[in-house]
Enzyme design. Structure first.
Site, PDB file in Angstrom:
ATOM      1  N   GLU A 156      -6.680   5.394   8.201  1.00  0.00           N
ATOM      2  CA  GLU A 156      -5.207   6.077   7.526  1.00  0.00           C
ATOM      3  C   GLU A 156      -4.729   7.410   7.796  1.00  0.00           C
ATOM      4  OE1 GLU A 156      -1.889   3.545   7.077  1.00  0.00           O
ATOM      5  OE2 GLU A 156      -2.491   1.914   7.214  1.00  0.00           O
ATOM      6  N   GLU A 200      -3.747  -1.629   1.285  1.00  0.00           N
ATOM      7  CA  GLU A 200      -2.557  -0.659   0.748  1.00  0.00           C
ATOM      8  C   GLU A 200      -2.254  -1.488  -0.631  1.00  0.00           C
ATOM      9  OE1 GLU A 200      -0.014   2.599   2.226  1.00  0.00           O
ATOM     10  OE2 GLU A 200      -1.592   3.332   3.387  1.00  0.00           O
TER      11      GLU A 200
HETATM   12  C1  PNW Z   1       1.104   3.344   4.693  1.00  0.00           C
HETATM   13  N1  PNW Z   1       4.139   6.419   0.125  1.00  0.00           N
HETATM   14  O1  PNW Z   1       1.953   2.777   3.904  1.00  0.00           O
HETATM   15  C2  PNW Z   1       0.691   2.196   5.744  1.00  0.00           C
HETATM   16  O2  PNW Z   1      -0.360   1.211   5.681  1.00  0.00           O
HETATM   17  C3  PNW Z   1       1.404   2.475   6.864  1.00  0.00           C
HETATM   18  O3  PNW Z   1       1.818   1.020   7.394  1.00  0.00           O
HETATM   19  C4  PNW Z   1       2.769   3.107   7.054  1.00  0.00           C
HETATM   20  O4  PNW Z   1       3.171   3.742   7.804  1.00  0.00           O
HETATM   21  C5  PNW Z   1       1.845   4.375   6.459  1.00  0.00           C
HETATM   22  O5  PNW Z   1       1.582   4.669   5.283  1.00  0.00           O
HETATM   23  C6  PNW Z   1       2.883   5.540   7.038  1.00  0.00           C
HETATM   24  O6  PNW Z   1       4.110   5.562   5.740  1.00  0.00           O
HETATM   25  C7  PNW Z   1       2.494   3.839   3.487  1.00  0.00           C
HETATM   26  O7  PNW Z   1       5.298   5.974  -0.342  1.00  0.00           O
HETATM   27  C8  PNW Z   1       4.028   3.909   2.528  1.00  0.00           C
HETATM   28  O8  PNW Z   1       3.523   7.091  -0.531  1.00  0.00           O
HETATM   29  C9  PNW Z   1       4.346   4.444   1.395  1.00  0.00           C
HETATM   30  C10 PNW Z   1       3.568   4.904   1.014  1.00  0.00           C
HETATM   31  C11 PNW Z   1       1.955   6.418   0.950  1.00  0.00           C
HETATM   32  C12 PNW Z   1       1.972   4.604   2.734  1.00  0.00           C
END
Ligand code: PNW
Length: 491
Positions: free
Chosen positions: A397, A210
């Site tokens: 994910e 990401e």
């Molecule tokens: C992902 N947003 O993070 C990550 O790959 C994981 O480590 C995390 O725990 C999971 O999704 C849940 O949040 C994100 O703000 C963090 O859109 C933020 C966002 C999206 C994904």
């Protein structure tokens, strides 16, 4: 159909004995009424997956491991950030997290109990190179070697992510982290080393997880480590260095890993979901997907920065060479897509597409950003297959946060998570049924864990973690997922 008729057939359907022939059922009675077709038998599996489809769960090192000072691990930017007051919920840190560093055998046993055949974990760079570069730390590698052995013994195929945000602090101090291409080079060396050491048992490597999350949240808004707010030109250069790091790592892995090792990345790219199913909105969603990911996935897949992006950024556009672009777009074997919230896109005469901001009433999960858009999963798979011709896709994910509580009977009834997962899986099924090459799916996450700036306030696991005792408690969603895997179908 008249009201009377429908009431009568309703009564029949749910079984006269249960509620009396003419009575209108109460909500409680309805909830426990067997389906007339099968009198308590499960429905036939409408949403059956192909036999070789693979199910699993995902986690990431800093979110689950703990053991922050053990085995010769060096500090990462997330250690520094979480130990800085005001940066995380209640100033909580990943020092202990799920203690998976010590409990990994138990955690692999949970996966085995679910029937999972694949597990996505990440390697903590500062466990392998405590200073980011230089001499590898054998104890660090040993931990992952044991973890991988444990998976293999349980019949689980390991999928390894090399960077899930825990950058060695030494590289932040020396180079400003991803602000320098020295970090890109260091990453390639680290990636090549791990692939060389583990590719006898690990057949899939993802370079980076990401881009938009760790760059935009870490270097633009500053809500993630390292907590910077760079000006646009420096930010775009940082983005460039990160995709360059990916490309260099792809090349290093290919050079060092056993033949047949598959390499790719895991990206929560912004996938345009058409507001509805017409040719003009679908076209707009395809263009939107390319433009909105211009600094990351689009340049990786297309080998150049889109004109729209370079024009839009003007003097702030990144500086790069033709050779950089070649490296960045090194062919990948596999693409991981992380799918959470939808981005709705409509046709627009002027720009070809427009993003439609969600109304405040849009349904969402416990994380305020996590809008519920199950069809987004279908479109994400379809877009990467159709726009870029990706032939091997994994959903690396998908999952959600929920306000989980332990009920008086000791169970966690996360019906909202089950609802969320079921609807996304139905859309995954649609993608697979239409022939888009999705070959596996990882739930985020196996268990509750350190949710970055939200720390332990938000729970994404299908196992509940009691952080006082480190006990793992299966939620209703774990039972649901076990049944999905057992029947290879949405249930
Ligand atoms: C992902 N947003 O993070 C990550 O790959 C994981 O480590 C995390 O725990 C999971 O999704 C849940 O949040 C994100 O703000 C963090 O859109 C933020 C966002 C999206 C994904």
């Amino acid at each position: 159909m008249s009201t009377n008729l429908s009431r009568r057939s309703f009564g029949k359907r749910i079984g006269a004995a249960a509620i009396g022939a003419s009575a209108i059922p109460t909500a409680a009675e309805l909830a426990f009424a067997p389906h007339a077709a099968g009198q308590g038998q499960p429905q036939p599996d409408f949403y059956k997956f192909p036999d070789n489809f693979r199910w699993g769960c995902a986690t990431a090192a800093y979110q689950v491991e703990g053991g922050a000072k053990e085995g010769g691990r060096g500090p990462s930017i997330w250690d520094s950030f979480s130990h800085t007051p005001g940066k995380t919920y209640k100033n909580e840190t990943g020092d202990v997290a799920d203690d998976d560093y010590h409990l990994y055998k138990e955690d692999i046993a949970l996966l085995k109990g679910l029937g999972a055949k694949i597990y996505r974990f990440s390697v903590s760079w500062p466990r392998i190179f405590p200073e980011g570069t230089g001499k590898p730390n054998p104890q660090g590698l040993d931990f992952y070697s044991r973890l991988v052995d444990e998976m293999v013994a349980a019949g689980i195929d390991p999928f390894c992510t090399l960077f899930h945000w825990d950058l060695p602090q030494a590289l932040q101090d020396k180079y400003g982290g991803w602000q320098s291409r020295e970090t890109s080079k260091a990453f390639a060396d680290y990636a090549g080393y791990v692939a060389e050491q583990l590719s006898d048992r690990v057949k899939h490597f993802f370079t980076i997880n990401e881009f938009s999350s760790f760059i935009d949240l870490g270097y633009r808004t500053g809500v993630f480590a390292p907590g910077l707010q760079l000006a646009p030109a420096a930010l775009n250069q940082t983005r460039h260095n990160a995709v360059l790091a990916h490309g260099l790592a792809v090349q290093a892995i290919r050079a060092k890993a056993r033949p047949g090792t598959k390499v790719g990345l895991a990206e929560n790219f912004i996938s345009g979901t058409p507001v509805f199913n017409t040719e003009e909105h679908i076209k707009a969603s395809e263009l939107g997907t390319r433009v909105l990911n211009a600094p990351y996935l689009t340049v990786i897949m297309e080998g150049k920065y889109m004109e729209q992006y370079l024009e839009h950024e003007g003097a702030n556009a990144p500086k790069f060479t033709a050779e950089d672009l070649k490296v960045i777009s090194s062919p990948i074997d596999v693409l991981g897509i992380n799918v959470y919230n939808p981005t709705y896109v409509r046709a627009d005469e002027k720009h070809g597409f427009a993003v439609v901001p969600p109304p405040s009433s849009f349904p969402r999960m416990a994380s305020p950003w996590l809008l519920i858009g199950p069809e987004g999963l279908y479109w994400a798979a379809r877009h990467v297959a159709q726009i870029w011709g990706i032939k091997d896709i994994y959903v690396t994910e998908n999952g959600c946060s929920s306000a989980d509580v332990i009920a008086p009977d000791g169970h966690v009834y996360d019906t909202d998570r089950v609802m969320f997962l079921r609807n996304y899986l139905i859309n995954l099924h649609r993608a697979v049924a239409e022939g888009f090459p999705v070959h596996g799916y990882f739930v985020w996450s196996l268990m509750d864990n350190f949710e970055w700036a939200d720390a332990y306030n938000l729970r994404f696991g299908i196992y509940y973690v009691d952080y006082k005792t480190e006990k793992r408690i299966p939620k209703l969603s774990a039972s649901f997922y076990r049944e999905v895997i057992r029947r290879n179908a949405v249930v």
